[in-house]
Design an enzyme around this catalytic site. Sequence first.
Site, PDB file in Angstrom:
ATOM      1  CD  GLU A  35      -2.818  -1.274   2.344  1.00 48.13           C
ATOM      2  OE1 GLU A  35      -3.076  -0.229   2.961  1.00 48.13           O
ATOM      3  OE2 GLU A  35      -3.332  -2.343   2.620  1.00 48.13           O
ATOM      4  CG  MET A 107      -7.827  -3.767   0.317  1.00 49.26           C
ATOM      5  SD  MET A 107      -6.347  -3.253   1.194  1.00 49.26           S
ATOM      6  CE  MET A 107      -5.483  -2.353  -0.080  1.00 49.26           C
ATOM      7  CE1 TYR A 109     -10.097  -2.916   3.684  1.00 45.13           C
ATOM      8  CE2 TYR A 109     -11.754  -4.436   2.889  1.00 45.13           C
ATOM      9  CZ  TYR A 109     -10.448  -4.156   3.191  1.00 45.13           C
ATOM     10  OH  TYR A 109      -9.484  -5.101   2.979  1.00 45.13           O
ATOM     11  CG  ASP A 110      -9.993   1.817   5.732  1.00 47.51           C
ATOM     12  OD1 ASP A 110     -10.776   1.720   6.705  1.00 47.51           O
ATOM     13  OD2 ASP A 110      -8.916   1.216   5.681  1.00 47.51           O
TER      14      ASP A 110
END
Length: 293
Positions: A35, A107, A109-110
């Site tokens: 990331e 991903m 989410y966030d």
Amino acid sequence: MPLLIICNLSLYRFAESVIPYLVDYGFDGLDLDWEFPAWGRFRSKPEQKHNFTLTLQALRETFDNYTEKRVLPKYLLTTAVASTIPLILGCYEIPEMSKYVDFINLMTYDIHGFGKTTPFTGHNSPMYSGQSLLDKTIFYYYNMVNIDFIYELWVEHGMKKSQIRVGIPTYAHTFHLLSEKSHGLYSLATGYNTTLGDEISRALICKLLNDTSFKQVWDKDCAVPYAYSGTTWISYENKQSVYMKVKWILENKYGGIMTYSLNVDDYVGQQCGEKWPMHRNIFNAAKKYSPIQ
Ligand SMILES: *[C@@H]1O[C@H](CO)[C@@H](O)[C@H](O)[C@H]1NC(C)=O
Ligand SMILES: *[C@@H]1O[C@H](CO)[C@@H](O)[C@H](O)[C@H]1NC(C)=O
Ligand SMILES: *[C@@H]1O[C@H](CO)[C@@H](O)[C@H](O)[C@H]1NC(C)=O
Ligand SMILES: *[C@@H]1O[C@H](CO)[C@@H](O)[C@H](O)[C@H]1NC(C)=O
């Protein structure tokens, strides 16, 4: 991460070094969670984007060669990837990646969380975009859009639908409201709840929601719930949001579902009344909506 600074030769050496771990521990493959390539302090080094592809290529070749030689089950190569527009476009050579990975774990989410530049409440994993002017203007360009859009973007840029596993969060984000009188979506917040922390587990969510002071609200536009009490605001998933996500994933023929994560579900079942409530919901929804019965 050390991967970032290795030369081509050691890229293959790295790939080779993974094999004993897979064998010794009986793993079924490797998931890379970088990331993010060419991002953050490496933003000025766009070649990292290609280096990431080379890393995947080295791993794929090594895994496949190894499988051929030893007649083992094929090792899986997967990677956790981003869900915001600038990151998707800035970090990945998507068609090349698609050649090497078995699947990507997206991903989703966030998507909202408290930040200095985002001092307001928002959904962790909204399924659809809201209807407010904010959703259609600054939040759109502020790379916070709905998951429906994000998956299309990956597909448009060259990832196969069957290679995409859709991420569903089992945790919640907390916010500390500026005023308890303003408790809707995009209400001003001064931070997250410092007692609970920024992210809370399913067990803690159940504990909070069982306390009747928490009001639960279903946002039908975004297809996710939120809850608040006093100056505390949380964005989480419930049975309805999970069922809707799973139905959408199967109907749209994506490759599968990934969760973040097993260990923040209520695996003890102490607070939610049953063990693994979120994974059970996902499993049951998948059974219900699966085209193969
Ligand atoms: C990319 O890979 C090349 C060749 O392995 C290496 O020389 C270079 O330092 C890498 N770039 C970054 C930003 O890691
Ligand atoms: C894979 O096997 C081929 C054929 O034996 C060989 O040429 C190649 O270098 C091998 N690649 C890796 C990464 O082991
Ligand atoms: C965090 O939330 C809990 C539950 O609503 C509350 O009791 C606590 O006072 C909050 N902490 C802060 C610092 O606001
Ligand atoms: C919370 O509510 C659920 C559902 O009603 C129940 O099964 C569970 O035991 C409750 N947990 C606590 C800690 O009271």
